[in-house]
Each structure stands twice: as C-alpha cells, then as structure tokens.
Design an enzyme around this catalytic site. Sequence first.
Site, short mmCIF file in Angstrom:
data_model
loop_
_atom_site.label_atom_id
_atom_site.label_comp_id
_atom_site.label_asym_id
_atom_site.label_seq_id
_atom_site.Cartn_x
_atom_site.Cartn_y
_atom_site.Cartn_z
N LYS A 25 0.83 -1.21 0.00
CA LYS A 25 0.00 0.00 0.00
C LYS A 25 0.87 1.26 0.00
O LYS A 25 0.76 2.13 0.87
CB LYS A 25 -0.96 0.01 1.18
CG LYS A 25 -1.94 -1.16 1.19
CD LYS A 25 -2.92 -1.07 2.35
CE LYS A 25 -3.90 -2.23 2.36
NZ LYS A 25 -3.24 -3.50 2.77
N GLN A 47 -13.57 -7.25 9.28
CA GLN A 47 -14.02 -6.85 7.96
C GLN A 47 -15.49 -6.42 8.03
O GLN A 47 -16.30 -7.04 8.71
CB GLN A 47 -13.88 -8.01 6.96
CG GLN A 47 -12.46 -8.53 6.82
CD GLN A 47 -11.56 -7.59 6.05
OE1 GLN A 47 -11.97 -6.52 5.63
NE2 GLN A 47 -10.32 -7.99 5.86
#
Length: 230
Positions: free
Chosen positions: A63, A186
Amino acid sequence: MNARDRLIVGLDIPTIAQAETMVSTLGETVSFYKIGYQLAFVGGLEFARDLVKDGKQVFLDMKLLDIDNTVANGVENIAKMGVTMLTLHAYPKAMRAAVQAAKGSDLCLLAVTVLTSMDEPDLIEAGYDHDPHSLVLRRAEQALAAGMGGIVCSAEESAAVRNIVGSGMAVVTPGIRPAGSEAGDQKRVMTPADAIRAGSSHLVVGRPIVKAADPKAAAEAILAEMQSVL
C-alpha cells in the site's frame, strides 16, 4: 485462469518459520500468496523472493503512498524482485509515478480504493465526503486513467468496478468469507462464489485458511466453490 490462479492466500502470520510451515502444509493446492506488513517486517521481503524462486506468485501488499520520486524508486526495486502484484493507495499522482516506474516489467500494479474494514462512518471520521461505494468508483476511474493493472476493492463493489474498468484489469477482493465464517474486523464481505459472480478476478483469503484447523482442506473447499462458478 482456473480457481488456483485466482485464489491468493494471505500469509498474515507472525514469523517466517510459521509462514514456511503454512506454505508447506498447503503444498501444490495454493500457488499464490499475499505478503503484507506483518510478515514483511520480520523477513517477509526475502521470503517473497524465495517464493518466487519456488515458482509461486506473490502479491506484495505494501500500500505504497509517498512523494512521486519515492514511490517510483520503490516500484523500480520491487519490480526487480519478480513478484506478480503490488499495491499502492489510489492517489492519482502516486499511481502515475508507479506506472511509469513499472514500465517494461511484468509487475501488476493494484490501486487500493477503500479498505474493506471501513464503512461510511469511518470515511466521515477520516474527512472524506464520499460514501465507500462512490469513493471506490471514483478511484477506479482514476486508476484506469493512470494505466494501473488492477483495482483492490470489496466484492460488494466488484460489479460496478468491472463496469468501469472492463475486462482488461484485475479486480482483487479481500474480505472474502466462506458461508458461516466470522467476518472479524471486515465490514464489507462476500462469499467466494458470490465474489466471482460479481466480477472479481482474484480473491484474497487469509484467516479462513491460515487459522483453520485444516488449512489445506479449507483452501480446497474455497477453490471448489470458486471453480463451481467459473
């Protein structure tokens, strides 16, 4: 591609020794692995090179986001590692710098849109005016314009993203949870079969496999579910 080419197992594991054991346990069942922060900082980058030498594909989940020059220099060196995929945050300037740096290599650059652990209140808290769906689509458009190789988004957005990017880009979806498994941290999740139907090209699965009592059986079950809809 068959299911085996599309399943990426997340090696979110504390040590290289444990990661080596997991890869050995999964054997030829799995050919594609994700290495992220947890493993990267205990020798995971060298382990990534070892996996490549052993014929495995590697998704390096770093990332990246920094000034253009720093991103470009990092991408140039990562491309030399032989990994298959690399993530960076979907900021247009960073994406353009990365694409330029990766030219001539086989590295697939993936634009991270909105993390699957985030929902609208999380984005509001972070200062964004967009809801997750709108922001994902905007960033998908920007990634396409920048020449990126793929998008990372939740499977909930896969169909809409696929409509934007067409068939030529990868749509990689974390937050995959087989029916009956816990979502954990999540917030935007989907089953493997539904994600493939929605347009995902690759599924990232971590805990449902690496934390399973029988990781190989868990991987085989997910592969069978994916293959049933391919």
